[in-house]
Write an enzyme that holds these catalytic residues in place. Structure first.
Site, PDB file in Angstrom:
ATOM      1  CG  ASP A 108     -40.921 -27.052  29.131  1.00  0.00           C
ATOM      2  OD1 ASP A 108     -40.891 -27.276  28.001  1.00  0.00           O
ATOM      3  OD2 ASP A 108     -42.128 -26.840  29.392  1.00  0.00           O
ATOM      4  CG  ASP A 127     -40.780 -29.348  24.273  1.00  0.00           C
ATOM      5  OD1 ASP A 127     -40.946 -30.765  24.664  1.00  0.00           O
ATOM      6  OD2 ASP A 127     -41.350 -28.275  24.381  1.00  0.00           O
ATOM      7  CD  GLU A 128     -41.605 -31.282  30.000  1.00  0.00           C
ATOM      8  OE1 GLU A 128     -42.106 -31.219  31.153  1.00  0.00           O
ATOM      9  OE2 GLU A 128     -42.324 -31.358  29.175  1.00  0.00           O
TER      10      GLU A 128
END
Length: 518
Positions: free
Chosen positions: A11, A105-106
């Site tokens: 993350d 983003d993860e």
């Protein structure tokens, strides 16, 4: 559950805001808020410096400004975020063929499938190397969680924030989870959390003590059983590399309600064009066009039309959306519009050009019939074939919003929107301010170039002036200058890379090959 912590969850830390700080040296170490800047804007991401003032994602921007009046408020630059995300995802795919992106983003990574690690020591080395590679390639930081299941890996990365790594050894799950609040478990939102609180259950340990039967009684059979398993640390969901998108959609929220029917139609057509651009960018086509309208009183309507076959033709989608708009009463004003396409496929139906022509003829006939009815004749009613009138209702009351594209943080409704991550995600609605007639629009955070002063970014604009700070990601904080908004020497520009390309390429080439664990 695995015997070794070989599922990795990455993350990125305050991703959008961190990208802006990396790109703008003068903002490093200062509060930064990214999101919609109009009166109806919503925060997409806040830097850790801004979070100290109580600012968080999904908060109205107006409230954020009251909490942190001196923060830098910037519009999202999704082109940049996607480019950086692609660099990060490439590093993950070098570790394993099984990478499951959750948003820009993860992502989850199955380290065992790629041979990157098969025990705790190897997993830790791989995680630390990944964090170093991400920083070298992008200049950003990310937090890594390692565990024997997806649920625990995600919890571990959250506990490791910011810029950390946490490995949960198999067999220690119950000890770690026990004192945590029930909201830490997936699927436990505000409503379920409140229901459990009223029953005297506030921690994960209390969930396990209550037992499965009691949880089933409290929250239902399916949810209660899964909740008990999660509280015990059980999660056997695999990492899935590919997740098919169910829809593609875009939406805009307007600073001021739209009353002019001509303007509303123009906005719908513009959204249809943007939607098709995203559709084509994903290499897909779709069969059902959906229109979403949120009116002045927050009631939300959806209308859908199913075509004879899938298409990615902007004319077909635009005309279908315009026909759907005719079914909606916009009297009183419109605050949000959205256009989406569902029923996705990997091919197009060639005869839809003919279908578009037929649809135009049908629309002309319908208009003629409507005019005749207004002159005194009543024409038989009924919904047009292939059109689902949808329903209406208050916001959040099952009003038929389109599902998102799945992997994109801004995919739920709105390319170019700052979206609350889907699921955890959500996205904020992109807000479209009214442009001043005859002036060029300069948005806070926008990349620009001046013929004399070089590259910079917009700090703010108004009253015929635009303020620009001239700096680059690798430069010291730059100087600020103010120009007329119509200065011919000032123009929009492409963003500069966060890390000089030769250095980033060298690091990417030098990264360990898949299968190495040290």
């Amino acid at each position: 559950m695995r015997a070794a912590p070989t599922i990795l969850h990455l993350d990125m830390d305050a991703f959008y805001a961190a990208v802006e700080q990396a790109a703008k040296p003068s903002l490093r170490g200062k509060p930064v808020v990214v999101g919609g800047l109009g009166p109806r804007g919503v925060v997409a991401t806040a830097s850790y410096e801004a979070r100290r003032f109580g600012v968080h994602s999904a908060m109205p921007t107006g409230q954020a400004r009251r909490l942190a009046p001196n923060a830098a408020y910037l519009v999202p630059r999704f082109t940049v975020y996607r480019a950086v995300s692609d660099q990060v995802m490439a590093l993950l795919r070098a570790l394993s063929p099984l990478v499951e992106p959750l948003s820009l983003d993860e992502a989850f990574v199955d380290l065992e499938a790629g041979g990157a690690a098969d025990d705790a020591a190897g997993a830790r080395r791989t995680g630390e190397r990944l964090r170093a590679d991400i920083h070298a390639v992008t200049g950003l930081t990310g937090s890594v969680g390692l565990a024997g299941s997806k649920m625990l890996a995600k919890i571990a990365s959250e506990e490791a924030k910011p810029d950390g790594l946490l490995l949960i050894e198999p067999g220690t799950e119950r000890e770690l989870l026990g004192p945590k609040p029930v909201r830490i478990l997936p699927g436990v939102g505000p409503a379920t959390g409140e229901q459990l609180r009223r029953a005297g259950i506030t921690t994960v340990a209390e969930l396990t003590e209550a037992g499965e039967d009691e949880l089933v009684r409290l929250v239902g059979k399916a949810h209660g059983a899964s909740l008990f398993r999660m509280a015990m640390g059980y999660d056997d969901r695999p990492v899935v590399a590919e997740r098919d998108a169910k829809s593609v959609s875009v939406e805009d929220t307007f600073d001021v309600d739209l009353h002019d029917r001509v303007r509303v139609r123009a906005e719908v057509e513009r959204l249809a064009e943007r939607c098709v651009q995203r559709l084509r960018g994903a290499g897909r086509s779709g069969r059902t066009v959906v229109l979403k309208v949120r009116r002045y009183d927050f009631s939300t309507l959806t209308r859908s039309e199913t075509l004879r076959g899938p298409t990615d033709d902007p004319g077909v989608v635009r005309e279908a959306a315009a026909r759907l708009l005719e079914l909606v009463d916009t009297t009183g004003g419109v605050r949000l519009l959205g256009v989406g396409v569902t029923g996705l496929a990997d091919y197009t139906q060639e005869d839809l050009f003919a279908q578009a022509a037929e649809a135009r003829e049908a629309a002309a006939v319908a208009r003629g019939a409507a005019e005749a009815s207004q002159e005194g004749g009543v024409v038989g009613g009924g919904e047009p074939a292939g059109v689902d009138p949808g329903g209406s209702g208050g916001e959040g009351a099952g009003d038929g919003e389109l599902p998102g594209e799945g992997a994109d943080e801004d995919a739920a409704w709105g390319a170019g929107a700052a979206v609350i991550p889907a699921g955890a995600r959500g996205g904020t609605e992109s807000v479209v301010p009214e442009p001043e007639e005859g002036t060029r629009r300069w948005l806070a955070g926008q990349d620009v170039r001046h013929a004399e002063h070089g590259a910079g970014w917009v700090q703010g604009s108004g009253i015929g002036r635009v303020t620009v700070r001239f700096e680059a990601p690798t430069s010291p904080p730059g100087r600020v200058r103010t120009f007329r908004t119509d200065d011919p020497l000032l123009s929009p520009s492409d963003p500069l890379p966060l890390v000089p390309e030769p250095e980033a390429e060298k690091q990417a080439v030098g990264s360990a090959e898949p299968g190495q664990s040290s």
